[in-house]
Design a protein around this motif. Structure first.
Motif, PDB file in Angstrom:
ATOM      1  N   GLY A   1       0.780  -1.227   0.000  1.00 14.64           N
ATOM      2  CA  GLY A   1       0.000   0.000   0.000  1.00 14.64           C
ATOM      3  C   GLY A   1       0.809   1.273   0.000  1.00 14.64           C
ATOM      4  O   GLY A   1       0.241   2.357  -0.112  1.00 14.64           O
ATOM      5  N   GLU A   2       2.122   1.181   0.150  1.00 17.61           N
ATOM      6  CA  GLU A   2       2.981   2.355   0.185  1.00 17.61           C
ATOM      7  C   GLU A   2       3.686   2.517  -1.159  1.00 17.61           C
ATOM      8  O   GLU A   2       4.122   1.548  -1.764  1.00 17.61           O
ATOM      9  N   LYS A   3       3.804   3.784  -1.587  1.00 21.63           N
ATOM     10  CA  LYS A   3       4.483   4.069  -2.839  1.00 21.63           C
ATOM     11  C   LYS A   3       5.985   3.980  -2.666  1.00 21.63           C
ATOM     12  O   LYS A   3       6.546   4.537  -1.720  1.00 21.63           O
ATOM     13  N   VAL A   4       6.632   3.260  -3.606  1.00 18.60           N
ATOM     14  CA  VAL A   4       8.075   3.063  -3.568  1.00 18.60           C
ATOM     15  C   VAL A   4       8.676   3.791  -4.759  1.00 18.60           C
ATOM     16  O   VAL A   4       8.168   3.700  -5.878  1.00 18.60           O
ATOM     17  N   ALA A   5       9.751   4.505  -4.525  1.00 16.01           N
ATOM     18  CA  ALA A   5      10.390   5.268  -5.585  1.00 16.01           C
ATOM     19  C   ALA A   5      10.995   4.344  -6.635  1.00 16.01           C
ATOM     20  O   ALA A   5      11.597   3.314  -6.304  1.00 16.01           O
ATOM     21  N   ALA A   6      10.812   4.699  -7.901  1.00 19.56           N
ATOM     22  CA  ALA A   6      11.395   3.955  -9.018  1.00 19.56           C
ATOM     23  C   ALA A   6      11.699   4.943 -10.132  1.00 19.56           C
ATOM     24  O   ALA A   6      10.893   5.837 -10.404  1.00 19.56           O
ATOM     25  N   PRO A   7      12.857   4.800 -10.803  1.00 24.63           N
ATOM     26  CA  PRO A   7      13.226   5.777 -11.831  1.00 24.63           C
ATOM     27  C   PRO A   7      12.386   5.704 -13.089  1.00 24.63           C
ATOM     28  O   PRO A   7      12.265   6.698 -13.812  1.00 24.63           O
TER      29      PRO A   7
ATOM     30  N   LYS B   1      -4.565   6.429   1.951  1.00 27.73           N
ATOM     31  CA  LYS B   1      -5.045   5.315   2.773  1.00 27.73           C
ATOM     32  C   LYS B   1      -4.382   4.027   2.290  1.00 27.73           C
ATOM     33  O   LYS B   1      -4.927   3.321   1.423  1.00 27.73           O
ATOM     34  N   PRO B   2      -3.183   3.717   2.806  1.00 25.35           N
ATOM     35  CA  PRO B   2      -2.458   2.513   2.353  1.00 25.35           C
ATOM     36  C   PRO B   2      -3.264   1.228   2.478  1.00 25.35           C
ATOM     37  O   PRO B   2      -3.048   0.281   1.721  1.00 25.35           O
ATOM     38  N   MET B   3      -4.212   1.192   3.411  1.00 26.33           N
ATOM     39  CA  MET B   3      -5.035  -0.007   3.559  1.00 26.33           C
ATOM     40  C   MET B   3      -5.858  -0.250   2.288  1.00 26.33           C
ATOM     41  O   MET B   3      -6.033  -1.397   1.860  1.00 26.33           O
ATOM     42  N   LEU B   4      -6.350   0.834   1.672  1.00 20.81           N
ATOM     43  CA  LEU B   4      -7.095   0.688   0.419  1.00 20.81           C
ATOM     44  C   LEU B   4      -6.165   0.307  -0.722  1.00 20.81           C
ATOM     45  O   LEU B   4      -6.500  -0.547  -1.549  1.00 20.81           O
TER      46      LEU B   4
ATOM     47  N   ALA C   1      -7.003  -5.101  -8.052  1.00 20.03           N
ATOM     48  CA  ALA C   1      -8.468  -5.166  -7.987  1.00 20.03           C
ATOM     49  C   ALA C   1      -9.029  -4.000  -7.181  1.00 20.03           C
ATOM     50  O   ALA C   1     -10.097  -3.465  -7.502  1.00 20.03           O
ATOM     51  N   GLY C   2      -8.303  -3.592  -6.141  1.00 23.86           N
ATOM     52  CA  GLY C   2      -8.738  -2.435  -5.360  1.00 23.86           C
ATOM     53  C   GLY C   2      -8.696  -1.156  -6.171  1.00 23.86           C
ATOM     54  O   GLY C   2      -9.581  -0.294  -6.042  1.00 23.86           O
ATOM     55  N   VAL C   3      -7.663  -1.014  -7.003  1.00 25.63           N
ATOM     56  CA  VAL C   3      -7.578   0.156  -7.873  1.00 25.63           C
ATOM     57  C   VAL C   3      -8.722   0.154  -8.888  1.00 25.63           C
ATOM     58  O   VAL C   3      -9.356   1.185  -9.143  1.00 25.63           O
ATOM     59  N   LEU C   4      -9.002  -1.017  -9.468  1.00 18.41           N
ATOM     60  CA  LEU C   4     -10.106  -1.113 -10.431  1.00 18.41           C
ATOM     61  C   LEU C   4     -11.426  -0.755  -9.770  1.00 18.41           C
ATOM     62  O   LEU C   4     -12.257  -0.047 -10.364  1.00 18.41           O
ATOM     63  N   HIS C   5     -11.631  -1.211  -8.549  1.00 17.32           N
ATOM     64  CA  HIS C   5     -12.864  -0.870  -7.834  1.00 17.32           C
ATOM     65  C   HIS C   5     -12.957   0.631  -7.598  1.00 17.32           C
ATOM     66  O   HIS C   5     -14.022   1.242  -7.788  1.00 17.32           O
ATOM     67  N   ALA C   6     -11.835   1.255  -7.192  1.00 19.95           N
ATOM     68  CA  ALA C   6     -11.852   2.696  -6.937  1.00 19.95           C
ATOM     69  C   ALA C   6     -12.171   3.477  -8.201  1.00 19.95           C
ATOM     70  O   ALA C   6     -12.929   4.460  -8.166  1.00 19.95           O
ATOM     71  N   ILE C   7     -11.636   3.039  -9.332  1.00 19.01           N
ATOM     72  CA  ILE C   7     -11.902   3.726 -10.603  1.00 19.01           C
ATOM     73  C   ILE C   7     -13.368   3.561 -10.998  1.00 19.01           C
ATOM     74  O   ILE C   7     -14.040   4.525 -11.378  1.00 19.01           O
ATOM     75  N   ALA C   8     -13.862   2.327 -10.931  1.00 17.62           N
ATOM     76  CA  ALA C   8     -15.263   2.078 -11.299  1.00 17.62           C
ATOM     77  C   ALA C   8     -16.210   2.836 -10.375  1.00 17.62           C
ATOM     78  O   ALA C   8     -17.219   3.409 -10.831  1.00 17.62           O
TER      79      ALA C   8
END
Length: 338
Positions: free
Chosen positions: A16-22, A147-150, A156-163
């Motif tokens: 749930g946490e964003k990790v840095a990537a180039p 909300k890292p829990m979301l 699938a959680g991202v798809l639900h949030a978008i829909a």
């Protein structure tokens, strides 16, 4: 070629946490290495694009191993709302709608603007391709990142949030269109100057456009909880979105029928007012025809005509004219023509 101009944002998310990537490739490599090393890990990459060019989508297709047919649909846009499965990935098309301010400028009669959001969903990635200026996903990403829990629910959680975000937009636009219809309905039986048939017809066209955007999504979204790519713990959430969509479809259908009724009532009212005006015109023509006829008869140059030599002849003719006009006026008023 790698997408540059069209990338809105991308990120790798671990627990749930964003990790840095180039870059996108590095982010995908990072999450896949993490998923291999950690049991039950749900790390994934989320890439957001806005109106990308064909080479950019094709480059992403190679990176994420997307199906060519889904890539073609994402490039061309103007697709029907649908959900298709290609191997282990899912491709979903959502129509977006936005309510435009009717008073934003002269000469522009559009009330609803439409766009599209394409979602490529895999076990460890989400790629969203958005077409149109409305319904951005920045707020959805920020809400999930707060909300890292979301976010830990995975792709699938991202798809639900978008829909859920898109369907919420449907509800807002549907409510605003309902208010617009109620306002127009109130003017149908008002003065003729306040009734605009063109406006009602435009509303009818916009309601049909909204119906084409919303209704086709109902069946695919209802079947989405049964897809294997959707975890069991997420199925209730998708059913809730489906319930909201069903409510929108019912409201759009009723609003569309109401708009048709308003249009028919406005046309009937306009015809009735036109007939009423014609009755008034015909009544006055009939009233004026009597003195015109009498004046025409007595205007003929004959020597032997009744009462022409009498002193009271002229007043008598005027009295006959006035009496006939009054009687005709009373008769027309009694019959509702005047």
């Amino acid at each position: 070629m790698p997408p540059v101009e069209s990338v809105v944002e991308f990120g790798a998310y671990v627990h749930g946490e964003k990790v840095a990537a180039p870059g996108i490739v590095e982010a995908l490599h990072l999450v896949r290495e993490h998923n291999k090393s950690a049991e039950g890990a749900n790390a994934f990459v989320w890439v957001g694009l806005h109106e990308p060019e064909a080479p950019e989508v094709e480059w992403l297709a190679e990176v994420f191993e997307l199906h060519p047919l889904s890539v073609e649909d994402a490039v061309k846009a103007h697709q029907r709302p649908k959900i298709e499965r290609y191997g282990d990935s899912l491709f979903m098309v959502l129509k977006t709608i936005a309510y435009l301010d009717p008073g934003r400028g002269p000469g522009d009669n559009e009330i609803i603007a439409t766009g599209e959001i394409m979602v490529f969903l895999g076990a460890d990635f989400v790629v969203t391709v958005r077409h149109g200026e409305h319904c951005p996903l920045t707020a959805v990403r920020e809400r999930l990142e707060d909300k890292p829990m979301l976010m830990s629910r995975g792709p699938a959680g991202v798809l639900h949030a978008i829909a859920d975000h898109v369907v919420d937009q449907y509800l807002q636009v549907s409510d605003l269109m309902q208010l617009e219809l109620e306002e127009v309905e109130a003017t149908v039986f008002a003065d003729v100057s306040s009734r605009d048939i063109n406006r009602i017809y435009q509303l009818k066209r916009e309601m049909l456009e909204m119906k084409r955007a919303v209704t086709p999504l109902q069946a695919p979204l209802s079947a989405l909880p049964q897809r294997r790519v959707v975890p069991s713990e997420m199925r209730e959430y998708f059913r809730d979105v489906g319930d909201h969509l069903s409510r929108v479809c019912e409201q759009v259908e009723s609003s569309n029928e109401l708009c048709s009724s308003i249009l028919q009532a406005a046309l009937a009212r306009s015809n009735a007012l036109a007939n009423e005006d014609m009755r008034k015109i015909s009544s006055w023509v009939a009233i004026l025809a009597v003195p015109t006829m009498i004046a025409g008869i007595y205007g003929m140059n004959f020597d032997f005509m009744p009462e022409t030599e009498q002193v009271w002849g002229y007043p008598a003719v005027l009295a006959v004219m006035a009496t006939a006009c009054v009687l005709l006026h009373r008769g027309f008023r009694r019959n509702g023509w005047l």
